[in-house]
Write a protein that holds these residues in place. Structure first.
Motif, PDB file in Angstrom:
ATOM      1  N   SER A   1      -3.469  -0.467 -12.219  1.00 42.79           N
ATOM      2  CA  SER A   1      -3.104  -0.132 -10.850  1.00 42.79           C
ATOM      3  C   SER A   1      -3.521   1.312 -10.580  1.00 42.79           C
ATOM      4  O   SER A   1      -3.401   2.169 -11.458  1.00 42.79           O
TER       5      SER A   1
ATOM      6  N   VAL B   1       0.832  -1.203   0.000  1.00 43.66           N
ATOM      7  CA  VAL B   1       0.000   0.000   0.000  1.00 43.66           C
ATOM      8  C   VAL B   1       0.876   1.266   0.000  1.00 43.66           C
ATOM      9  O   VAL B   1       0.654   2.178  -0.799  1.00 43.66           O
TER      10      VAL B   1
ATOM     11  N   LEU C   1      -3.554   4.475  -7.391  1.00 39.14           N
ATOM     12  CA  LEU C   1      -3.142   4.947  -6.072  1.00 39.14           C
ATOM     13  C   LEU C   1      -3.822   6.277  -5.799  1.00 39.14           C
ATOM     14  O   LEU C   1      -3.752   7.202  -6.612  1.00 39.14           O
TER      15      LEU C   1
ATOM     16  N   ASN D   1       4.035   0.274  -3.179  1.00 44.58           N
ATOM     17  CA  ASN D   1       3.794  -0.607  -4.325  1.00 44.58           C
ATOM     18  C   ASN D   1       4.889  -1.668  -4.426  1.00 44.58           C
ATOM     19  O   ASN D   1       5.312  -2.060  -5.508  1.00 44.58           O
TER      20      ASN D   1
ATOM     21  N   GLU E   1      -5.240  -2.832  -7.225  1.00 44.49           N
ATOM     22  CA  GLU E   1      -4.624  -3.559  -8.335  1.00 44.49           C
ATOM     23  C   GLU E   1      -5.720  -4.422  -8.957  1.00 44.49           C
ATOM     24  O   GLU E   1      -6.396  -5.173  -8.250  1.00 44.49           O
TER      25      GLU E   1
ATOM     26  N   ARG F   1      -4.816   1.853  -2.392  1.00 50.73           N
ATOM     27  CA  ARG F   1      -4.127   1.263  -3.556  1.00 50.73           C
ATOM     28  C   ARG F   1      -4.981   0.107  -4.064  1.00 50.73           C
ATOM     29  O   ARG F   1      -5.408  -0.751  -3.294  1.00 50.73           O
TER      30      ARG F   1
END
Length: 180
Positions: free
Chosen positions: A108, A36, A110, A39, A94, A92
């Motif tokens: 991905s 988190v 963030l 990455n 994915e 975060r």
């Protein structure tokens, strides 16, 4: 870990110790924090000589069993914390797509939010740099200490000194003194 998990702790400047039996999820929790914040996921199991035994995915392997080819699923981590009187939330995500035998990451995301004057605001500048400013990546292995790999503190005094100097800006001070 599978599904939604909530873990709350308040260190008040003290050390938080996680302990449990082998396979209880301690290393996974540590990996979660590193993923988190930075990455960085290192779910690779190696032999003593460094050869890879198993490269485990970021997600619980049960997800590969539950999904059919071309299905998609998300893995999301959220860490809420306070720093210098400001509340932050890092999110975060994915996204994975199932192939024949395993799944692969295809997206991905963030997000960093902070609490300001009664409401949450999305941080729009360079998020990894802001995270590194709050919790420097160079010190992360000392903040998030993996007890089974205690050798990181042995024979690494120069690395730790360098990380601390960078955190407090002492490297610039030391360079100025040397220059004078």
């Amino acid at each position: 870990y599978y599904g939604t998990q909530n873990i709350k702790f308040n260190t008040d400047g003290k050390i938080t110790l996680l302990y449990g039996l082998s396979g209880a999820g301690k290393s996974s929790f540590l990996q979660f924090i590193n993923w988190v914040f930075y990455n960085k996921n290192n779910f690779v199991e190696t032999n003593e000589d460094g050869t890879i035994i198993e490269d485990k995915p970021l997600y619980n392997e049960r997800l590969d069993v539950e999904h059919l080819k071309d299905d998609t699923f998300d893995v999301q981590g959220i860490i809420d914390f306070s720093h210098d009187g400001v509340d932050y939330s890092i999110i975060r995500t994915e996204s994975f797509k199932k192939s024949f035998k395993t799944s692969y990451s295809y997206k991905s995301e963030l997000i960093l939010n902070y609490y300001n004057e009664g409401s949450w605001v999305e941080y729009t500048d360079d998020i990894p740099s802001k995270i590194n400013e709050i919790v420097p990546k160079s010190l992360s292995k000392y903040f998030f200490f993996h007890g089974e790999k205690m050798n990181i503190l042995n024979n690494k005094d120069q690395e730790l000194k360098s990380a601390i100097y960078n955190l407090f800006g002492l490297n610039k001070y030391e360079a100025a003194i040397k220059h004078l």
